[in-house]
Write a protein that holds these residues in place. Sequence first.
Motif, mmCIF file in Angstrom:
data_model
loop_
_atom_site.group_PDB
_atom_site.id
_atom_site.type_symbol
_atom_site.label_atom_id
_atom_site.label_comp_id
_atom_site.label_asym_id
_atom_site.label_seq_id
_atom_site.Cartn_x
_atom_site.Cartn_y
_atom_site.Cartn_z
ATOM 1 N N TYR A 72 4.689 7.178 1.482
ATOM 2 C CA TYR A 72 5.150 6.007 2.226
ATOM 3 C C TYR A 72 4.626 4.756 1.533
ATOM 4 O O TYR A 72 3.501 4.748 1.037
ATOM 5 N N VAL A 73 5.438 3.700 1.511
ATOM 6 C CA VAL A 73 5.041 2.395 0.968
ATOM 7 C C VAL A 73 5.243 1.358 2.054
ATOM 8 O O VAL A 73 6.276 1.348 2.738
ATOM 9 N N ALA A 92 9.011 4.016 -6.732
ATOM 10 C CA ALA A 92 8.554 5.343 -6.300
ATOM 11 C C ALA A 92 9.726 6.310 -6.185
ATOM 12 O O ALA A 92 9.631 7.465 -6.631
ATOM 13 N N TRP A 139 8.227 -1.661 -5.141
ATOM 14 C CA TRP A 139 7.413 -0.442 -5.137
ATOM 15 C C TRP A 139 8.160 0.740 -4.519
ATOM 16 O O TRP A 139 8.017 1.876 -4.980
ATOM 17 N N GLU A 144 7.397 -5.263 -2.017
ATOM 18 C CA GLU A 144 7.528 -4.010 -1.282
ATOM 19 C C GLU A 144 8.800 -3.283 -1.698
ATOM 20 O O GLU A 144 8.787 -2.067 -1.944
ATOM 21 N N HIS A 152 -0.763 8.400 0.945
ATOM 22 C CA HIS A 152 -0.743 9.556 0.062
ATOM 23 C C HIS A 152 -1.150 10.813 0.816
ATOM 24 O O HIS A 152 -1.997 10.765 1.707
ATOM 25 N N LEU A 182 9.578 9.868 -0.451
ATOM 26 C CA LEU A 182 9.072 8.909 0.534
ATOM 27 C C LEU A 182 9.639 9.179 1.917
ATOM 28 O O LEU A 182 10.775 9.623 2.062
ATOM 29 N N MET A 198 -1.657 -0.742 -3.630
ATOM 30 C CA MET A 198 -0.894 -0.649 -4.868
ATOM 31 C C MET A 198 -0.842 -2.013 -5.556
ATOM 32 O O MET A 198 -0.761 -2.092 -6.767
ATOM 33 N N LEU A 256 2.524 10.368 -3.202
ATOM 34 C CA LEU A 256 2.881 9.157 -2.461
ATOM 35 C C LEU A 256 3.996 9.501 -1.498
ATOM 36 O O LEU A 256 5.031 10.027 -1.895
ATOM 37 N N CYS A 273 9.403 10.343 -6.044
ATOM 38 C CA CYS A 273 8.547 10.481 -4.863
ATOM 39 C C CYS A 273 9.408 10.736 -3.630
ATOM 40 O O CYS A 273 10.439 10.088 -3.450
ATOM 41 N N TYR A 289 0.829 -1.201 0.000
ATOM 42 C CA TYR A 289 0.000 0.000 0.000
ATOM 43 C C TYR A 289 0.862 1.248 0.000
ATOM 44 O O TYR A 289 2.050 1.224 0.316
ATOM 45 N N GLY A 290 0.223 2.331 -0.356
ATOM 46 C CA GLY A 290 0.855 3.630 -0.282
ATOM 47 C C GLY A 290 0.063 4.549 0.609
ATOM 48 O O GLY A 290 -1.168 4.483 0.639
#
Length: 106
Positions: free
Chosen positions: A18-19, A82, A78, A75, A9, A89, A60, A16, A87, A6-7
Motif C-alpha cells: 500500500y502507498v 510500484a 509512487w 503519491e 510492507h 498493491l 518513501m 510493498l 507490486c 509512505y509504504g
Amino acid sequence: MTVFIYGLHDPRDGALRYVGKTKNLRLRLWHHVRDRKNSYKRNWVVQLASLGLKPEIRAMETIENSNDLDWQERERYWIEKARAEGCELTNLSIGGHGGMTHCEET
C-alpha cells in the motif's frame, strides 16, 4: 507542512502492499491497523493480525513545505511506479485523491 509518502510492507517478505501520504507515520499506521472499512487492505491487515503481525510502515519520500499539488503528484508517482514494478498493491485509487481504478478481477 512536512508530508511523508509512505509504504505499508508485509513483514513476512517485505513486499510493498500500500502507498499513501501522512503527516505522522506512527499515527497513520495505528489508523490502518484499526480501520474497519471492508477493503483489500483491511483483509490483508486482518490476515497479518491473525498471525500476530502488523504491517511495517516506511517513509518513501519526505516533502518539506508541501502543498496539496506536491504530495498528490508524488503519491500518484509512487503508486504508478510500484504497480509498474509488479507490486500487488491494495490501493484502489491512482492516488492524490484520484478516481478509483479497479483491476480486472475486481
